[in-house]
Design a protein around this motif. Sequence first.
Motif, PDB file in Angstrom:
ATOM      1  N   PHE A  60       0.792  -1.227   0.000  1.00  0.00           N
ATOM      2  CA  PHE A  60       0.000   0.000   0.000  1.00  0.00           C
ATOM      3  C   PHE A  60       0.829   1.284   0.000  1.00  0.00           C
ATOM      4  O   PHE A  60       0.278   2.363  -0.224  1.00  0.00           O
ATOM      5  CB  PHE A  60      -0.961   0.002   1.188  1.00  0.00           C
ATOM      6  N   GLN A  61       2.132   1.192   0.229  1.00  0.00           N
ATOM      7  CA  GLN A  61       2.985   2.376   0.133  1.00  0.00           C
ATOM      8  C   GLN A  61       3.692   2.472  -1.220  1.00  0.00           C
ATOM      9  O   GLN A  61       4.427   3.425  -1.469  1.00  0.00           O
ATOM     10  CB  GLN A  61       4.026   2.392   1.248  1.00  0.00           C
ATOM     11  N   CYS A  62       3.477   1.503  -2.066  1.00  0.00           N
ATOM     12  CA  CYS A  62       4.167   1.440  -3.360  1.00  0.00           C
ATOM     13  C   CYS A  62       3.500   2.389  -4.362  1.00  0.00           C
ATOM     14  O   CYS A  62       2.331   2.201  -4.723  1.00  0.00           O
ATOM     15  CB  CYS A  62       4.131   0.005  -3.877  1.00  0.00           C
ATOM     16  N   PRO A  63       4.204   3.429  -4.844  1.00  0.00           N
ATOM     17  CA  PRO A  63       3.590   4.375  -5.789  1.00  0.00           C
ATOM     18  C   PRO A  63       3.255   3.756  -7.137  1.00  0.00           C
ATOM     19  O   PRO A  63       2.287   4.165  -7.785  1.00  0.00           O
ATOM     20  CB  PRO A  63       4.647   5.473  -5.925  1.00  0.00           C
ATOM     21  N   VAL A  64       4.021   2.765  -7.558  1.00  0.00           N
ATOM     22  CA  VAL A  64       3.717   2.103  -8.829  1.00  0.00           C
ATOM     23  C   VAL A  64       2.448   1.269  -8.692  1.00  0.00           C
ATOM     24  O   VAL A  64       1.638   1.172  -9.623  1.00  0.00           O
ATOM     25  CB  VAL A  64       4.909   1.237  -9.293  1.00  0.00           C
ATOM     26  N   CYS A  65       2.250   0.685  -7.508  1.00  0.00           N
ATOM     27  CA  CYS A  65       1.009  -0.055  -7.243  1.00  0.00           C
ATOM     28  C   CYS A  65      -0.190   0.886  -7.321  1.00  0.00           C
ATOM     29  O   CYS A  65      -1.258   0.513  -7.814  1.00  0.00           O
ATOM     30  CB  CYS A  65       1.058  -0.710  -5.868  1.00  0.00           C
ATOM     31  N   ALA A  66      -0.018   2.100  -6.816  1.00  0.00           N
ATOM     32  CA  ALA A  66      -1.096   3.081  -6.882  1.00  0.00           C
ATOM     33  C   ALA A  66      -1.439   3.400  -8.333  1.00  0.00           C
ATOM     34  O   ALA A  66      -2.621   3.510  -8.701  1.00  0.00           O
ATOM     35  CB  ALA A  66      -0.698   4.353  -6.135  1.00  0.00           C
ATOM     36  N   ARG A  67      -0.428   3.547  -9.166  1.00  0.00           N
ATOM     37  CA  ARG A  67      -0.675   3.797 -10.590  1.00  0.00           C
ATOM     38  C   ARG A  67      -1.425   2.628 -11.222  1.00  0.00           C
ATOM     39  O   ARG A  67      -2.368   2.817 -11.990  1.00  0.00           O
ATOM     40  CB  ARG A  67       0.643   4.028 -11.318  1.00  0.00           C
ATOM     41  N   TYR A  68      -0.991   1.419 -10.906  1.00  0.00           N
ATOM     42  CA  TYR A  68      -1.670   0.241 -11.442  1.00  0.00           C
ATOM     43  C   TYR A  68      -3.140   0.230 -11.003  1.00  0.00           C
ATOM     44  O   TYR A  68      -4.045   0.005 -11.812  1.00  0.00           O
ATOM     45  CB  TYR A  68      -0.972  -1.038 -10.979  1.00  0.00           C
ATOM     46  N   THR A  69      -3.371   0.496  -9.728  1.00  0.00           N
ATOM     47  CA  THR A  69      -4.726   0.445  -9.174  1.00  0.00           C
ATOM     48  C   THR A  69      -5.656   1.462  -9.811  1.00  0.00           C
ATOM     49  O   THR A  69      -6.836   1.189 -10.043  1.00  0.00           O
ATOM     50  CB  THR A  69      -4.679   0.660  -7.647  1.00  0.00           C
ATOM     51  N   HIS A  70      -5.135   2.644 -10.121  1.00  0.00           N
ATOM     52  CA  HIS A  70      -5.989   3.705 -10.641  1.00  0.00           C
ATOM     53  C   HIS A  70      -5.990   3.813 -12.162  1.00  0.00           C
ATOM     54  O   HIS A  70      -6.968   4.325 -12.729  1.00  0.00           O
ATOM     55  CB  HIS A  70      -5.568   5.044 -10.033  1.00  0.00           C
ATOM     56  N   GLU A  71      -4.941   3.315 -12.816  1.00  0.00           N
ATOM     57  CA  GLU A  71      -4.855   3.484 -14.261  1.00  0.00           C
ATOM     58  C   GLU A  71      -5.155   2.211 -15.047  1.00  0.00           C
ATOM     59  O   GLU A  71      -5.688   2.286 -16.164  1.00  0.00           O
ATOM     60  CB  GLU A  71      -3.456   3.993 -14.636  1.00  0.00           C
ATOM     61  N   VAL A  72      -4.799   1.060 -14.487  1.00  0.00           N
ATOM     62  CA  VAL A  72      -4.953  -0.205 -15.219  1.00  0.00           C
ATOM     63  C   VAL A  72      -6.109  -1.047 -14.689  1.00  0.00           C
ATOM     64  O   VAL A  72      -6.964  -1.491 -15.458  1.00  0.00           O
ATOM     65  CB  VAL A  72      -3.637  -1.023 -15.165  1.00  0.00           C
ATOM     66  N   ILE A 105      -7.804 -11.858  -7.511  1.00  0.00           N
ATOM     67  CA  ILE A 105      -7.486 -12.020  -6.085  1.00  0.00           C
ATOM     68  C   ILE A 105      -6.394 -11.031  -5.690  1.00  0.00           C
ATOM     69  O   ILE A 105      -5.394 -10.873  -6.407  1.00  0.00           O
ATOM     70  CB  ILE A 105      -6.998 -13.453  -5.777  1.00  0.00           C
ATOM     71  N   PHE A 106      -6.570 -10.359  -4.567  1.00  0.00           N
ATOM     72  CA  PHE A 106      -5.547  -9.466  -4.019  1.00  0.00           C
ATOM     73  C   PHE A 106      -4.799 -10.205  -2.919  1.00  0.00           C
ATOM     74  O   PHE A 106      -5.406 -10.730  -1.985  1.00  0.00           O
ATOM     75  CB  PHE A 106      -6.196  -8.207  -3.438  1.00  0.00           C
ATOM     76  N   ARG A 107      -3.463 -10.206  -3.016  1.00  0.00           N
ATOM     77  CA  ARG A 107      -2.633 -10.855  -1.991  1.00  0.00           C
ATOM     78  C   ARG A 107      -1.701  -9.798  -1.381  1.00  0.00           C
ATOM     79  O   ARG A 107      -0.943  -9.146  -2.083  1.00  0.00           O
ATOM     80  CB  ARG A 107      -1.841 -12.020  -2.577  1.00  0.00           C
ATOM     81  N   TYR A 108      -1.805  -9.645  -0.080  1.00  0.00           N
ATOM     82  CA  TYR A 108      -1.019  -8.629   0.631  1.00  0.00           C
ATOM     83  C   TYR A 108       0.473  -8.967   0.547  1.00  0.00           C
ATOM     84  O   TYR A 108       0.895 -10.087   0.843  1.00  0.00           O
ATOM     85  CB  TYR A 108      -1.425  -8.593   2.105  1.00  0.00           C
ATOM     86  N   PHE A 109       1.271  -7.954   0.175  1.00  0.00           N
ATOM     87  CA  PHE A 109       2.724  -8.139   0.179  1.00  0.00           C
ATOM     88  C   PHE A 109       3.406  -6.877   0.704  1.00  0.00           C
ATOM     89  O   PHE A 109       4.057  -6.138  -0.038  1.00  0.00           O
ATOM     90  CB  PHE A 109       3.249  -8.492  -1.214  1.00  0.00           C
ATOM     91  N   PRO A 110       3.255  -6.595   2.003  1.00  0.00           N
ATOM     92  CA  PRO A 110       3.900  -5.409   2.576  1.00  0.00           C
ATOM     93  C   PRO A 110       5.393  -5.658   2.775  1.00  0.00           C
ATOM     94  O   PRO A 110       5.786  -6.619   3.440  1.00  0.00           O
ATOM     95  CB  PRO A 110       3.174  -5.256   3.922  1.00  0.00           C
ATOM     96  N   PHE A 111       6.216  -4.807   2.202  1.00  0.00           N
ATOM     97  CA  PHE A 111       7.661  -4.979   2.373  1.00  0.00           C
ATOM     98  C   PHE A 111       8.408  -3.656   2.478  1.00  0.00           C
ATOM     99  O   PHE A 111       9.630  -3.637   2.696  1.00  0.00           O
ATOM    100  CB  PHE A 111       8.251  -5.828   1.233  1.00  0.00           C
ATOM    101  N   LEU A 112       7.695  -2.540   2.362  1.00  0.00           N
ATOM    102  CA  LEU A 112       8.357  -1.238   2.374  1.00  0.00           C
ATOM    103  C   LEU A 112       8.488  -0.628   3.760  1.00  0.00           C
ATOM    104  O   LEU A 112       9.010   0.478   3.892  1.00  0.00           O
ATOM    105  CB  LEU A 112       7.612  -0.265   1.451  1.00  0.00           C
ATOM    106  N   GLY A 113       8.011  -1.320   4.789  1.00  0.00           N
ATOM    107  CA  GLY A 113       8.168  -0.778   6.133  1.00  0.00           C
ATOM    108  C   GLY A 113       6.943  -0.969   6.997  1.00  0.00           C
ATOM    109  O   GLY A 113       5.932  -1.534   6.570  1.00  0.00           O
ATOM    110  N   PRO A 114       7.006  -0.495   8.230  1.00  0.00           N
ATOM    111  CA  PRO A 114       5.921  -0.731   9.192  1.00  0.00           C
ATOM    112  C   PRO A 114       4.577  -0.166   8.766  1.00  0.00           C
ATOM    113  O   PRO A 114       3.534  -0.767   9.059  1.00  0.00           O
ATOM    114  CB  PRO A 114       6.429  -0.055  10.477  1.00  0.00           C
ATOM    115  N   GLU A 115       4.566   0.960   8.076  1.00  0.00           N
ATOM    116  CA  GLU A 115       3.281   1.515   7.662  1.00  0.00           C
ATOM    117  C   GLU A 115       2.621   0.669   6.572  1.00  0.00           C
ATOM    118  O   GLU A 115       1.396   0.657   6.437  1.00  0.00           O
ATOM    119  CB  GLU A 115       3.432   2.962   7.217  1.00  0.00           C
ATOM    120  N   SER A 116       3.426  -0.048   5.799  1.00  0.00           N
ATOM    121  CA  SER A 116       2.867  -0.978   4.814  1.00  0.00           C
ATOM    122  C   SER A 116       2.110  -2.097   5.523  1.00  0.00           C
ATOM    123  O   SER A 116       1.004  -2.485   5.113  1.00  0.00           O
ATOM    124  CB  SER A 116       3.983  -1.565   3.948  1.00  0.00           C
TER     125      SER A 116
END
Length: 231
Positions: free
Chosen positions: A78-90, A107-118
């Motif tokens: 959820f902190q990944c900016p490219v993921c945000a682009r994918y979610t809103h554009e594709v 299916i959405f599979r959680y993959f938090p790896f950018l830090g605690p806020e993820s």
Amino acid sequence: MTKRAPHATRASSPQPLPLLIIVAAVLVVAALIGYQLWANRPSRKVTAIDYPTGLTPDGYPYKGNPEAKVVIEEYSDFQCPVCARYTHEVAPRLDEKYVKTGKVYYIFRYFPFLGPESFRAAEAAACAAEQGKFWEYEQTIFANQRGENLGWFSDERLIGFAVRVGLDREAFGNCLRSGKYRDFIRGAAEAGRQRGVRATPTLFINGEKIEGLYDLAFYETYIDTLLQKSQ
């Protein structure tokens, strides 16, 4: 004997600040102003989900037809900016063409790896899924990214997002504060790593890994080819 006039002493004039310091100060101020404008930019509109959704037997959010010939699994942070682009554009275009028409099971599979806020945002999304609003909450989180691990995804703000998409505030807050999904999210991240996920977004389309963001035509061609083969 001629007396010499006493030597006059002059106070030394202050030296101008080096140009480099002045430039640096201007850049800092400009950066702060720019950040404030960026942080307060309007959020994207959340698209209503009016087609089948739910949770898979192992607890991940899905949308579309479970009997579809094409299965897309999205690994996202959820902190990944490219993921945000994918979610809103594709993703909305894929939803309209394939998910809503029953051709794709997503299916959405959680993959938090950018830090605690993820991790915390993923826990919050799981709490939203509990109330049947994962996909609306997912869009809201991505629309409100403001940088990685800067304190933006605080519990208070995550609860505010829940209220914004129509969730019960008290139930959501209790879910988030209890840590109910903490171990589930950690397990999801580990399961992704074991599957070979290294970055986000990563999609598996009928089991084939596609890492990164591509234009819409790429995904459409890939999916159309699979659909033709399944006929």
